[in-house]
Structures are given as C-alpha cells and as structure tokens.
Enzyme design. Structure first.
Site, PDB file in Angstrom:
ATOM      1  CG  ASP A  35      68.586  64.266  37.312  1.00 16.33           C
ATOM      2  OD1 ASP A  35      68.598  63.037  37.120  1.00 16.33           O
ATOM      3  OD2 ASP A  35      68.013  65.083  36.554  1.00 16.33           O
TER       4      ASP A  35
ATOM      5  CG  HIS B 128      66.572  64.261  33.205  1.00 20.67           C
ATOM      6  ND1 HIS B 128      66.316  64.158  34.548  1.00 20.67           N
ATOM      7  CD2 HIS B 128      65.506  63.697  32.572  1.00 20.67           C
ATOM      8  CE1 HIS B 128      65.150  63.536  34.717  1.00 20.67           C
ATOM      9  NE2 HIS B 128      64.637  63.250  33.540  1.00 20.67           N
TER      10      HIS B 128
END
Lengths: 562, 562
Positions: free
Chosen positions: B200, B373
């Site tokens: 990611d 994130h």
C-alpha cells in the site's frame, strides 16, 4: 486612552463589500457623513459549482447613487484579489481618483488595456510614508511585507478616531526584494491611539510564524546547487518576490532564465520596466535560444503551479508546448501552495511528471514556498503592537475571521470590542461602541462570464449544474393543426445524457411514447392548451427516461403546429 | 536467498486492473498458467471533470473469456475501494467464489441488496491464519491494522515463489477495537523467502509514522471531558474503529449516542450485529428521544465530515434535518481527513458552523484523526521485515508509487527489482527477473452513471463539460418545402447560456440572422443539402453569439420541412 468628546450622531460607517467569509474580492468602504473612502477593489475565483464563471466581483450598487461622494479608492497592493474588479466597476462608481503604488499602478494599467473603456483611470502614485487627504480622511501609507513589492498598510485619521488597515501582510526579518518589517514604525503607529484595527485573517488558522524567505532561499539553493539538468520552476505570476529569488539563484549558478506563460511574462515585464525586478541584462533568454546552452545552465520560470489547463507547465508536460518538452535530468520545482480545490489537478500534473521520470520538488518534500500571510504568532504580535480599542478581522473565510477574533482576545482586546462581520453589514463605530445597522448593503456575488457582468444568476447556474450532471433531451414534434395529431416521427436531440447511437431502442420507445402522450392529451384538434401538453411530455418522458437510466436530463419539448 | 530451478517459461503474471496511479478502484490479478486469482474489486469516486458520474470501476474485459479459470476473488477488507465494484462486475466474470472476513462479507451482502441480481454471491468467511488453496495458489491470511476491523494481508504461495499483498495497513501499537500489529508474525513471514512484496503506497509521501490511535483518543477525550453541550461528531461511516472510539468515550462520559445518516446507520448495524462494535445495550438512542436527556449527555455520531450534500451534518447545519438543529453550546468534531478536492465544501460547512456560533474541532486544531495508511517510516520497516526480492508499490497516485519505490531502495531493495507499473500492464515475474509484456489488458475507466455501466464515454462527458460551461442553444426553424424559405419566426430554446428574459434584443437579432442564413443557403427550394445548411447555422450563429457574449454554448439547429 484619552477620551475626546464627540457627538453621539457622529460615527464612521464600515461597510465590507467583499472579502469577509471568503478568500478574495476584497473591497471595503469607510464612510463619514456621507463621504466615502474605498479600500481595494478585488475579484475572486469561482467555486466548483459555478461552471463557466470567470470571476466573482463585488456588488457596488450601494455606491451607485453616491458617486459624487466617493473621494478616493486606495489600493494596498497589485494582486488581483485587491485590484481585479477595477476594470469592471470603476466606471459604474463614477471613475473616482485611485491611489496606488507605482507597481500596482503598472499592473492596473496593463490590465486595463484588455478592456474597451472610455474613461481614463486617474491614478496617483503613493509609497511608504506618502500622505494624502481625501475630505475627512487623512491617509498615511506604511510599508508591509507580503510576496509582492510595495504592499502598503493604511493609517487612516478620521474625525472619529484612527483606523489601521493592515493589507495582506506577514512579518519577515529576511525578506527578498524588500526591506525587513519596520517594527519601529509599527510601534510608533501603536502609540497613536488606534480606535480600530482591521487586519488580514488569511493565515489565522495556521500555527506559529510564517516561514522566513531565508529558509525558502536556503532550500531552493540546495536544489540549484545539485541540479545537473534544466530547472523548471513553476509559481504564481503574482509572486514577484519568489520570481526575484529564482532569478537571483539562477544568476548565482550561471543559469540563463527563460520566462514562459502569458501572465508570468506580463508581470515580469511590468516589474522589470518599473525597476522592481533586479537582474543582469543578459540573464533572460528567449525560449528559442535554449538549445544554445547546456541544460545545466537553464532555468525555465513558468506558470502552471496549480495545474491550470493552458498554463506553460501544462503545455510542456502534455507535449503541447511549441518549443519545450520534458527530458531526462529536468528538475521541476513547484514553488507555491496549492489553492484549496486545486489538489486534484496539481496531483495530476505531479503524476505526469513522475511518469515522465523527471525529478519533482514540492512543498511536501521541502519548504520551497512560504505563504504571504501572517500566521497566529504574527497576528497576535501585530495586535499587541497596535493595541486598538476595536478589532475587526478582514480577508478570510468565516472560520479564519472567528479564529482571528480569538487571537485578538488572547492579545488583550475586549471580547465585546471585536467586530466579526459579514459582507454587506453596515457597522457604525464611534469612540465608545460599535453597532450593526439593520439596513445592509447588497453584497451578493456578481459573476463575470465572458462579456457578461452579473447576467449569470442563480437560474442560469442551476441549469448549468443540471446540464452537467445528466445532459439534455430536446423533443421536437410536428402536430397537425386540424387534427391535433403528431405528424411523422418526433425529432430527438440529446447531449450529455447517453450515447445516442448505442441507444436506438430507448429512442424509438421514447418517440412512440411522445406520440401517444401528445395525441391523447391534445385531443381532437381545436383550441389546445399546448403548455399543458408540453408539461405532460416533460413529466412523463422524464419519468420514463429515469426508469430506464436513473438519470434526469433536462427535457425540452418543442411542438410545432402546421 | 535459496535459488530453485524453474523452467524459463514458468512465471506469474501480475496484472493490476486498478489502483495504480489512482486512489481507489483496487483490483489485482495474479495468473499462473492461465489460472487466475483476483485480489479485491474496488471502486473509486469520479474526478471533478466527470459530472454526473457516480463511480468508476475496473475494466474486466481481460477476464471475460477466462471465466472458467478464475479460481477465487480474495477480499482484503470491507471498504468500498476494495469491494465496491463487486455488484457491477461479479456476474460478468462468472460469479467466482469470494473469500472475505465476516465483517467484509456482511458489508458486501448488505450492499448487494440494493442491486437486482440473479445469482447469489458465493462467499466463504476467512480470518487471521485462515488457509485456502485455489489451484496453484495457496493463501494464508494475516491480520493488519487499518481503520476497519478484520483487515487481512495475504501471504500467497505460488509455484514460482511467495508473494505478499499487504492490503491497506498501518503499524499501530495501541489500536482501537483491534490487536496491535503482530510484528512477530510479520517477521516469521519475512523468513519465508518472499519473492515479491506488493504494498500500500497511499501514505508514501507522508513523513514519519502515522499517528497512534492512542494520541487521537487522548485528544478526543479532552473534548469529551470539557464539553458541556452536545457533541456532534462527524466521520466516515467506514471508519468503524473511530466510531468505536467515539462510542467508548460517550459511554465513559455517560453520553447517549444517536447515529445519524443512512450509511453510518447501515455500517453500524452490520458491525454491531456481527459483534464488531462493542457497546452497552442502552447506549444508542433514537433521535426522537434526544430531548429526554440533558445536552451534556448526548453524542450525535453522523455522516458529513466531507461536506457531502445530503449527509446528516449538512442537513443539521442547513436546518433541513427533520429533528435536529444546531444550538448554542454544541461542539462539532470533524474526525476525518479532508479528501483532496473536497477542501472547499468542507470549508463551507466549517464556516456555516462558525456562523452559527458553535465550537468546531478539526484536524488543524488538534490531532483528532489518524489516517489508516502506513507512512514513510512504517513502509520502510515493512520492507525491511519482509526483505522481498521484488518490490511493487500498489494503491496510490504515480507520485506515491514513485516515492514508495525510493523508500524501498532505501530499505535495501535493488533498484532494478522495483516494479513501478501502470494499470493494465502485464508483468511477468519469475525467480530471477521481471518484465513487462508488450500486450496490455484494457484498464480504462468504466463509469457508472445511474443504471448505466460504461455507457458514458468520452463524448458524453465532453458534452457535459461543454454544457456546464456555456449551456446550450437550440434553434428550431420551419422551412417551406417548396420555396426553401423559413416560415414564421424560429423558436429558440436555451439553458445555461444567458437569462433569456433579459436578452430579448440578442434573441431577436439571432432569429433574423437564422432566417437570413437559411434563406440564403437553402436557395430556391428543391433538393437542399440540409446538413450543410445546419452547419452554416451552427457556425455563423456560434460566431455571432461569441462576439456578443464571449461564450460558446452548444448550438443545435433543427430544421423542419413542411
């Protein structure tokens, strides 16, 4: 504070026509016994839900029957959010005398060339320490640091008391192309018993102190020191001090500078001609000469830091520029903040640059941009220096004005003396108190679209929004005047709704429905209520298309009797 | 690294169908000898220049003649950018078996109810440490921290080597509603000779480490501790862990919680029913009961943190909510980031809240939101733990993928082993090298607009953009078949161009021009080239209107012969 006796009916009216609860469109009125002083006449850019609109400008109808009483328009600096509405509005308010710095004057006059106007602007040049008298108002200009040279704050003497209008400002001890903030001068002003301070709130939600230009220069120099290829630096054409910085560094590292983009070239030309950009005579080169020099000796200074559609950087990136293409080794600098709302377009340019494998520097990577506006600490310091009785935050969104109000409280202004206002409110201030008049001045958005000023209103905008979402669908049916029945097959024209060529079934079903609706509603000829028939077509076809597509195009039925 | 001998023609194809060079629309294919594993099927939201579009989904035409070879769709977590395209696409790829966590399954099934579909989804529940075998692929799921429970990373054994797909993740030692990151497990995986790590990249441009939920909780608690009025907390309905946090604090401070907004209620219901939200049986109250409690005992948890048009917060602020109005003493918390592009709408809500004099907290004021994130330091740590031979950044804009690539280099991956790809590229990986196939898979945007999937293409979008800028202008002229001359006065219908009622002069001039153009071009009857006549009308009237307005509406001439 020394109390002077004044009559109760004596007061100053403060009327913000723009800039409060928004960024841009700055325009402020001070009025004493009917005599009017105007501060700035700016524009702002449209919101996302205003497609097709070029600019938004202030509504000046409050001034229109008071033309003879407008004594002066005072301009604080040459940015469009402070001068941009002049060409649209100055004639409507009777072309009053304008006072502006030499640089602001140059920018105003250059812009005026783009407009067909009859009257010549009457601009008097002012500078730091200039005094002017306009009826009951005496104005002394003092210099402020911002990101364009010759930004001027206003010290305004009135029969009621002394006002300060800060203009856009920040405190900088190491500015570029400018002298450091003159704190001594500000302190002298602070001793003059200031009744009301009106101060720039743009940075009020930002913690601490704005970055010094020294830091920016240091970081930019790091890039110049190590770059082996061309440097392509994108910034706002209005940030003349940043442009100066990039020219200075280019000269230091023996790079020639090529200026790209219409507004960049225009501003640079004006500033250079008037002596506000300092550079060697052989620093600038034409884009066509670029290949004569090694890449390591080239700086391209261009517009497009916001990802604007046709700006120079975009044309270079999209391979549409007449002479310039990106190449390996190029280093691209975004030396500007991202204007809220532009994040996605800026991201798109950045992505394209990464895709073309050039090196990219932006504000997230290092501090290569400093804003032009004082942040919390500076704002507090300004208020502490000026020590006004009343404090009125100007320039900024409501949240910024409110936060600036809290800063003023922190800095010692009494809560009840803080004036948080909206555009169009009329504030009466005397030495003891302020109050809002019940009456307000019109302050709605006046939208500029092409040659039209104010002719695009709510209705046109709403139609544009609807058209943009689901398009439109025109049905033209020819009806026999005698029988009231549709002749032949109705024409259908549609845009932005569905791709017609791939929707033949839907279209033929729609045509049949239209014929049925008209034939059954119009009856057997004679006097037909065509408005009713058209409404029926609009409603029923609307429902039909929605049931098939879940879209709601604007439906426009046209019925022609023959 | 232990080298295994494999045949040269043996390799894994990696085919990203979405999520690379964009935020959202995550969908990835792994293919071995024609056998296919799909990871996630997400949607994304449209750009500003795509008016009327609801979502963008992946193009799956690469898969359409390979239906029988699709072994499994593996879902990493229940966010729409990972599951949102399922209802649109799953039948088109032959309704293959889906593997998802219990929570993700609940969200997928709930959403499926909104669609009319024939086939039932085949979903198998998996969790941390589940193993599944799908042809040549063996998948072990391991838990990751994100902002929704049961986020699963994938450890995928293939005949070529071991792959890791991180899913969205961050490292959190003090998460809410979740166990801390299991570094031991990650280290064990790192020992398993990982050929390729796909990770990611959403946070790759953010310095340092993502904020711990502990910090967020501490700050939120400060607000709860001091608030005397109602707390109105707006966040994403998908941030279930934040919702849990706000419920926990409400219970601690004896506040009842009222959930407002359709998607918030839906997600909360699912999560509660499946046991992923922990709360007392009497914590939730209905909005109608609010007045039974003092303001200091009420939390309103609602949608609208992005200023979305019809979200609960907007309805409250705009006085359109059936039961709720803002009142003095309310404290409003924005506990979410601002999605790029939404800055202006969020600012507008904030301003309206300040205008209504309630207290506002947002991420600029204090840390009351942490992203989901991993940021630079975490990303580097992940790579150092996993020590893959190949590294492929996924999920993110090009600039994020490129930056993540630089992070991987820093973390010790060889530059030539970093795979920076675009959607649709086919990457062949074996144990020694990777290469891009010349062929690519279609990966263009498939736009969803109402019931239409993929039927809005470039042409329709361009028309919508044009319509939104300057509107449209339909001219209907009736022409005598015998003489070729216009009968009567042409009808004009226009929307989004100018306000017709105030433009009578322009309209009558336009009508005259239309008659002249048609009469002179159509000639004296007989066989007329009506296409040519219409083009003449379009061009000349276009020029005329531009000269008068500097606007370019879409001009649509209709000529009817009678």
């Amino acid at each position: 504070m020394i109390k002077q006796e004044i009559k109760k009916e004596e007061y100053i009216k403060i009327i913000p026509l723009g800039g409060l609860g928004e960024i841009g469109r700055n325009m402020m009125i001070l009025e004493y016994k009917g005599k009017i002083l105007i501060i700035d006449m700016g524009l702002r850019f449209p919101e996302e839900n205003m497609p097709g609109i070029d600019y938004i400008i202030p509504n000046v109808s409050y001034l229109e029957n008071k033309r003879r009483d407008i004594l002066a328009v005072v301009i604080t600096h040459g940015h469009y959010d402070h001068i941009g509405a002049i060409p649209y509005l100055i004639e409507r308010i009777g072309n009053p005398p304008i006072y502006a710095s030499n640089l602001a004057r140059g920018i105003i006059l250059k812009r005026q060339e783009e407009f067909n106007t009859n009257s010549k602007l009457k601009i008097t040049i002012v500078k730091n320490e200039s005094h002017i008298k306009a009826g009951p108002f005496e104005i002394e200009f003092f210099r402020q640091n911002h990101n364009i040279p010759e930004t001027l704050g206003l010290f305004i003497k009135t029969p009621i008391g002394n006002f300060i209008y800060t203009s856009d400002f920040k405190f900088d001890k190491n500015p570029i192309n400018d002298l450091p903030t003159d704190f001594k001068k500000l302190k002298d002003i602070g001793k003059k018993n200031i009744l009301c301070l009106m101060a720039d709130s743009t940075g009020a939600e930002e913690e601490g102190h704005s970055l010094s230009e020294k830091t920016i220069e240091k970081n930019l120099e790091e890039i110049f020191k190590s770059a082996k290829g061309r440097i392509i630096a994108a910034t706002f054409s209005s940030l003349l001090n940043r442009i100066q910085q990039l020219i200075n560094l280019s000269e230091k590292y023996k790079r020639k500078v090529c200026i790209e983009g219409y507004s960049m070239r225009t501003n640079v030309d004006i500033a250079k001609a008037l002596g506000y950009l300092k550079l060697k005579s052989d620093t600038f080169i034409n884009v066509k000469e670029i290949d004569k020099y090694p890449d390591s000796k080239i700086t391209i200074l261009c517009t497009g830091a916001q990802g604007e559609d046709h700006a120079a950087l975009m044309r270079i990136v999209n391979k549409e520029h007449k002479f310039l293409r990106l190449k390996k080794g190029d280093e691209v600098i975004f030396s500007s903040s991202v204007i809220p709302g532009n994040e996605r377009t800026v991201q798109a340019v950045k992505d394209e640059l990464y895709r073309q494998k050039v090196k990219v520097y932006h504000y997230k990577i290092m501090d290569i941009h400093a804003g032009g506006h004082a942040q919390k600490e500076e704002l507090k310091e300004m208020i502490k220096i000026i020590r006004p009785k009343f404090f009125m935050p100007v320039h900024g969104q409501v949240s910024m004005l409110a936060t600036h109000g809290e800063i003023a409280e922190d800095a010692g202004v009494k809560k009840e003396n803080i004036i948080i206002a909206n555009n169009g409110q009329i504030i009466d201030v005397n030495q003891n108190e302020f109050s809002f008049e019940k009456k307000t001045a019109p302050s709605n958005y006046i939208m500029v679209d092409g040659l039209g000023i104010g002719d695009v209103g709510e209705i046109v905008l709403r139609d544009r929004q609807m058209l943009s979402k689901d398009g439109m669908f025109v049905i033209v049916a020819v009806v026999d005047r005698l029988t009231g029945q549709v002749k032949g097959s109705p024409d259908i024209i549609s845009r932005g709704f569905i791709y017609l060529r791939e929707s033949k079934d839907l279209l033929s079903q729609t045509r049949k429905k239209v014929i049925n609706i008209i034939n059954s509603t119009a009856g057997k000829g004679g006097a037909v209520n065509w408005t009713y028939v058209k409404n029926e077509v609009r409603d029923k076809i609307g429902q039909f298309l929605f049931s098939k597509t879940e879209r709601r195009p604007i439906i426009l039925p046209v019925i022609i009797e023959v």
